[in-house]
Design a protein around this motif. Sequence first.
Motif, PDB file in Angstrom:
ATOM      1  N   ALA A 173      18.800  31.580  31.424  1.00  0.00           N
ATOM      2  CA  ALA A 173      19.941  31.671  30.422  1.00  0.00           C
ATOM      3  C   ALA A 173      19.411  31.160  28.994  1.00  0.00           C
ATOM      4  O   ALA A 173      19.988  31.497  28.112  1.00  0.00           O
ATOM      5  N   SER A 174      18.432  30.320  28.916  1.00  0.00           N
ATOM      6  CA  SER A 174      17.893  29.630  27.760  1.00  0.00           C
ATOM      7  C   SER A 174      17.517  30.891  27.036  1.00  0.00           C
ATOM      8  O   SER A 174      17.599  31.203  25.775  1.00  0.00           O
ATOM      9  N   VAL A 212      19.738  24.567  21.150  1.00  0.00           N
ATOM     10  CA  VAL A 212      19.871  23.064  21.174  1.00  0.00           C
ATOM     11  C   VAL A 212      20.262  23.020  22.813  1.00  0.00           C
ATOM     12  O   VAL A 212      21.443  23.568  23.431  1.00  0.00           O
ATOM     13  N   SER A 213      19.533  22.307  23.612  1.00  0.00           N
ATOM     14  CA  SER A 213      19.646  22.071  24.862  1.00  0.00           C
ATOM     15  C   SER A 213      20.603  21.057  25.201  1.00  0.00           C
ATOM     16  O   SER A 213      20.390  19.846  24.769  1.00  0.00           O
ATOM     17  N   PRO A 251      14.294  24.732  34.967  1.00  0.00           N
ATOM     18  CA  PRO A 251      13.634  24.665  33.544  1.00  0.00           C
ATOM     19  C   PRO A 251      14.164  25.546  32.412  1.00  0.00           C
ATOM     20  O   PRO A 251      14.058  26.646  33.039  1.00  0.00           O
ATOM     21  N   MET A 252      13.984  25.120  31.453  1.00  0.00           N
ATOM     22  CA  MET A 252      14.390  26.087  30.350  1.00  0.00           C
ATOM     23  C   MET A 252      13.311  27.204  30.346  1.00  0.00           C
ATOM     24  O   MET A 252      11.932  26.815  30.470  1.00  0.00           O
ATOM     25  N   PHE A 266      19.980  17.680  22.650  1.00  0.00           N
ATOM     26  CA  PHE A 266      20.937  16.739  22.127  1.00  0.00           C
ATOM     27  C   PHE A 266      21.617  15.851  23.485  1.00  0.00           C
ATOM     28  O   PHE A 266      21.930  16.529  24.332  1.00  0.00           O
ATOM     29  N   TRP A 267      21.571  14.496  23.179  1.00  0.00           N
ATOM     30  CA  TRP A 267      21.871  13.697  24.191  1.00  0.00           C
ATOM     31  C   TRP A 267      23.006  12.781  23.727  1.00  0.00           C
ATOM     32  O   TRP A 267      22.725  12.141  22.697  1.00  0.00           O
ATOM     33  N   GLY A 268      24.312  12.867  23.887  1.00  0.00           N
ATOM     34  CA  GLY A 268      25.117  12.188  23.412  1.00  0.00           C
ATOM     35  C   GLY A 268      25.034  10.864  23.028  1.00  0.00           C
ATOM     36  O   GLY A 268      25.590  10.013  22.078  1.00  0.00           O
TER      37      GLY A 268
END
Length: 325
Positions: free
Chosen positions: A220-221, A235-236, A244-245, A262-264
Amino acid sequence: MRAIVHDEFGDPARVLSVQERPLPEPGAGQVRVRTVLSPIHNHDLWTIRGTYGFKPALPAGAGTEAVGVVDALGEGVSALAVGQRVVTGGTFGVWAEDFVAPAGALIPVPDGLTDEVAAQLVAMPFSALSLLDYLEVKPGEIILQNAANGAVGRLLAQFAATRDEKVIGLMRRQHDVDVLTAQGIPNLVATGHDDWRDRVRDLADGARIAVAVDSVGGDASGDLTGLLSDGGTLVSFGSTGGEPMRVPSGDVIFRQITVKGFWGSKVSASMEPGKRAELFGELIRAASTGAITLPVQGVFGFDQVREAVEVATRPGRTGKVLLRP
């Protein structure tokens, strides 16, 4: 008090159990909260499996977001009062009848919000709004995202609409497209159709697809990078597919696609207080006016936690699963 605990890492439906734990006492600057409702998030389940960026010492509690009522104040706490309803989105171990949190980690809840909405007000909505802010798309540019029927996917599209920004959402099944369309979310494409890429390009209508948000991983990436405009950014956000991407090197080399994550939790921790207050104000307004919706799939008691986990991981779910002590 009763709390949901795991003595080993593994499948949440197997390792979670309800145990008796000492009632925690708040220290200086802390508050004890009596839990009312708490959602099950993917990151909660990844933590229980031992596959998240945070790995607690065992035996461990679980859960990170909850709405509750203040029932004890630690020394020096004056901004909150016993009996006040509050939410937290980043306090570990809230799947318990009571939990302790720093006073600064608790947000008073407006009276107009139900417990069901308040329980899921912070983690996913604030992550989605922070993500939208982080993407910094220019006027006229388009955001593409997969897993558009997930909690963050729905919220990102709804927040974008309040900012007059366009999001094209991907999901597997036409049924899910129909459900979200009925909820007022536009520009959705089911990847089960052979011509789904053409449908995305038609919706873009020549506009630049500047950013793609990947919550799935695996092939999907690469599907997303193939639709990005040259110089765009992937952006992952997550990896619900568990793989894995896989991004074609040609997209990165010849089309200058940038890949970042992105990690919130990281973004929130480094966010300026003024920006945080601004985004929380936007969030509260959107929730209060119905601009964002936070549906509930079901509410389960602590003793039903394994059943709740099964429902929370079920494909096609359109609302959050909540736990009630």
